[in-house]
Design an enzyme around this catalytic site. Structure first.
Site, PDB file in Angstrom:
ATOM      1  N   HIS A  96      44.318  35.088  43.531  1.00 40.05           N
ATOM      2  CA  HIS A  96      45.179  34.998  42.482  1.00 40.05           C
ATOM      3  C   HIS A  96      46.181  33.999  42.557  1.00 40.05           C
ATOM      4  O   HIS A  96      47.016  33.984  43.669  1.00 40.05           O
ATOM      5  CB  HIS A  96      45.527  36.531  41.882  1.00 40.05           C
ATOM      6  CG  HIS A  96      45.873  36.297  40.571  1.00 40.05           C
ATOM      7  ND1 HIS A  96      45.310  35.967  39.468  1.00 40.05           N
ATOM      8  CD2 HIS A  96      47.382  37.032  39.905  1.00 40.05           C
ATOM      9  CE1 HIS A  96      45.941  36.207  38.238  1.00 40.05           C
ATOM     10  NE2 HIS A  96      47.134  36.813  38.682  1.00 40.05           N
TER      11      HIS A  96
ATOM     12  N   GLU B 156      39.694  36.221  42.960  1.00 40.71           N
ATOM     13  CA  GLU B 156      40.956  36.804  42.414  1.00 40.71           C
ATOM     14  C   GLU B 156      41.566  37.799  43.246  1.00 40.71           C
ATOM     15  O   GLU B 156      42.893  38.217  42.895  1.00 40.71           O
ATOM     16  CB  GLU B 156      40.784  36.835  41.002  1.00 40.71           C
ATOM     17  CG  GLU B 156      40.358  35.986  39.940  1.00 40.71           C
ATOM     18  CD  GLU B 156      41.444  35.165  39.528  1.00 40.71           C
ATOM     19  OE1 GLU B 156      42.888  35.556  40.130  1.00 40.71           O
ATOM     20  OE2 GLU B 156      41.621  33.989  38.988  1.00 40.71           O
TER      21      GLU B 156
ATOM     22  N   SER C 119      47.609  34.457  34.165  1.00 41.54           N
ATOM     23  CA  SER C 119      47.606  35.897  34.583  1.00 41.54           C
ATOM     24  C   SER C 119      48.084  36.508  33.194  1.00 41.54           C
ATOM     25  O   SER C 119      47.347  36.439  32.118  1.00 41.54           O
ATOM     26  CB  SER C 119      48.366  35.888  35.579  1.00 41.54           C
ATOM     27  OG  SER C 119      48.428  37.363  36.057  1.00 41.54           O
TER      28      SER C 119
END
Length: 537
Positions: free
Chosen positions: A445, A333, A215
């Site tokens: 995510h 995501e 990330s």
């Protein structure tokens, strides 16, 4: 800190059972801890920089080869929280939060091996607004280092702290005038310099460092690849990027940040000061910290040096570090928003979102490329199922958001870097971190994190007791460590796994799944992804 009488007494008490590890280096004499369960020595809370001036670059810690240092506990987090809860003040913040530039070293005990060990250096994510190395549940490096030893390709694991939110990424005309943007990224670079200078004393090879992040941590890794026009300074030779690359995250400039800076100065009583920057530097940390960590608006900025231009332009011009990489995204995501029911609302979100930064023309084109058809929207593989409680266009908008943020930039980076270097490996993670429920949908995510770190005791993102999950965790951990060891993720020693081809040889992704991993062509959503990658963000 100097070796205190308490710490000295502790060492004496422990010596009868097992002698704590000690490393003599130019930086000091580090007294660490031995972990018999993992057969590892760890050195925690090592200060790579003294407490920096607020909103100014940090400086590398001075060498002092005769100073004894306690390296048995994690250092304080950069938000002001640490492993020692006694340091917390009543308001929840402590001034130690600015004295937080530490790193941790996890070293496997390896016998009969003369060569120095490669290094896998972890940079945590969290939107550049939260995160810490002292997160042993999610980011415990002992498991992946252990897998590297089991595979006879041992690596040293390192994790680093860096300043975040306003303290690491503030920008304004006042900040720009001092040239002090992107301080969090510069902290990371400084930690790499410390590793380059001192890791040999711990048995590591400074010429074999792989930087690795997820990330915001992965975007940070991408920034280091592009930094200074691609001059890595000998600090790293390879990179792993999970759900983040060298493009994709907004590069909002001074206009974007100025109102955030002005709000911060007003919140702490500095709005009318003659020198607002000096005023907010002088405000006590526990008074400014609650305002400095507000929101998820903190991104890197172009500063002309560390980040000289948009990442997309650096890739197109070939002005990046020519190194092997692993780069990938999760299937779903996300990063969409709830409550999008109409085309007008979708365009409103795209044009006013702090993440997408697109105009009305681009937004309109996006809606044509992503039809409002649940069967082709994200999360993928769910057919016509919808979640109306999240909005009539939830799947459409989530698909757009996934591609804008992660999927399209991943493809662009794999395509661009494979033109210049060997050893580019692309993946798609398709194993959920939890069983899918109405509130946890798809492979979103952060899904890969519990598998990569392989901690079966994780409480926040548990792997559970699934044999398949643990087998996948062992595979990916060994792949990452194998890549750090010899720049090839295929040296993992696990049978029955397809060979992961280089992207320059076959335009494909390695698809990680708990049932059976496989290779796929990287050809999903070709037209829409190509359009996104034609934009400079």
């Amino acid at each position: 800190m100097l070796l205190s009488s308490f710490f000295a007494a502790s060492l004496v008490a422990l010596s009868s059972a097992s002698q704590p590890p000690v490393v003599n280096s130019r930086a000091g004499i580090f007294h660490g801890r031995h972990l018999p369960t993992f057969h590892q020595d760890v050195y925690l809370g090592i200060k790579y920089a003294p407490k920096p001036e607020r909103f100014a670059p940090a400086k590398l810690a001075d060498d002092n080869s005769t100073t004894h240092l306690n390296a048995t506990q994690y250092g304080v987090d950069c938000t002001g929280y640490g492993s020692d809860t006694n340091t917390l003040v009543s308001g929840g913040w402590t001034t130690l939060g600015e004295d937080c530039l530490h790193l941790n070293i996890i070293k496997p005990i390896v016998k009969k091996r003369k060569e120095k060990l490669p290094v896998l250096l972890w940079i945590y994510g969290g939107g550049w607004q939260q995160g810490a190395t002292s997160d042993p549940s999610r980011y415990n490096l002992s498991y992946i280092v252990q897998q590297s030893s089991f595979n006879n390709k041992p690596v040293i694991g390192i994790s680093i702290n860096y300043r975040m939110a306003a303290f690491g990424f503030i920008s304004s005309k006042e900040i720009d005038a001092t040239g002090n943007q992107n301080l969090g990224l510069r902290d990371q670079r400084l930690a790499m310099q410390w590793v380059n200078r001192h890791i040999s004393a711990f048995g590591g090879d400074p010429k074999k460092v792989t930087i690795w992040g997820e990330s915001a941590g992965a975007y940070s890794v991408g920034d280091h690849i592009n930094a200074y026009n691609g001059d890595a300074g000998g600090l790293f030779r390879a990179a792993v990027m999970e759900s983040g690359v060298a493009v994709g995250a907004p590069l909002n400039g001074t206009d974007w940040y100025q109102h955030i800076y002005d709000n911060l100065t007003a919140s702490v009583g500095c709005a009318n000061a003659t020198d607002t920057l000096q005023c907010i530097r002088d405000v006590p940390y526990d008074k400014i910290a609650p305002y400095g960590y507000v929101g998820l608006e903190w991104f890197h900025v172009r500063d002309g040096t560390f980040i000289p231009r948009h990442g997309q332009a650096s890739l197109a011009q070939g002005r990046f570090a020519k190194i092997p990489i692993i780069v990938g995204t999760n299937t779903d995501e996300g990063f969409g928003v709830n409550g999008v029911d109409t085309d007008a609302q979708a365009i409103e979100q795209l044009t006013h979102s702090k993440r997408w930064n697109v105009n009305a023309t681009v937004a309109g084109r996006m809606l044509k490329l992503y039809p409002n058809d649940p069967a082709v929207g994200a999360p993928y593989g769910w057919g016509n199922r919808t979640w109306p409680q999240y909005g009539a266009q939830y799947k459409r908008y989530t698909s757009i958001a996934t591609d804008l943020t992660m999927f399209a930039p991943r493809r662009l980076m794999a395509e661009s870097m494979s033109k210049y270097v060997e050893g580019v490996y692309s993946y798609r993670w398709d194993a959920p971190k939890f069983n899918n429920t109405p509130t946890t949908i798809g492979v979103n995510h952060f899904s890969e994190i519990p598998f990569v770190f392989g901690n079966p005791e994780q409480t926040i993102t548990p792997l559970g007791n699934s044999i398949e999950n643990m087998a996948l965790s062992r595979l990916v951990g060994r792949m990452w460590a194998s890549f750090a060891y010899d720049l090839d993720p295929n040296g993992h020693g696990v049978s029955g796994v397809p060979t992961w081809p280089q992207y320059s040889k076959i335009v494909s992704n390695f698809v990680f799944r708990a049932d059976e991993s496989y290779i796929e062509d990287d050809d999903d959503r070709v037209d829409s992804v190509a359009y996104i990658n034609s934009l400079v963000r």
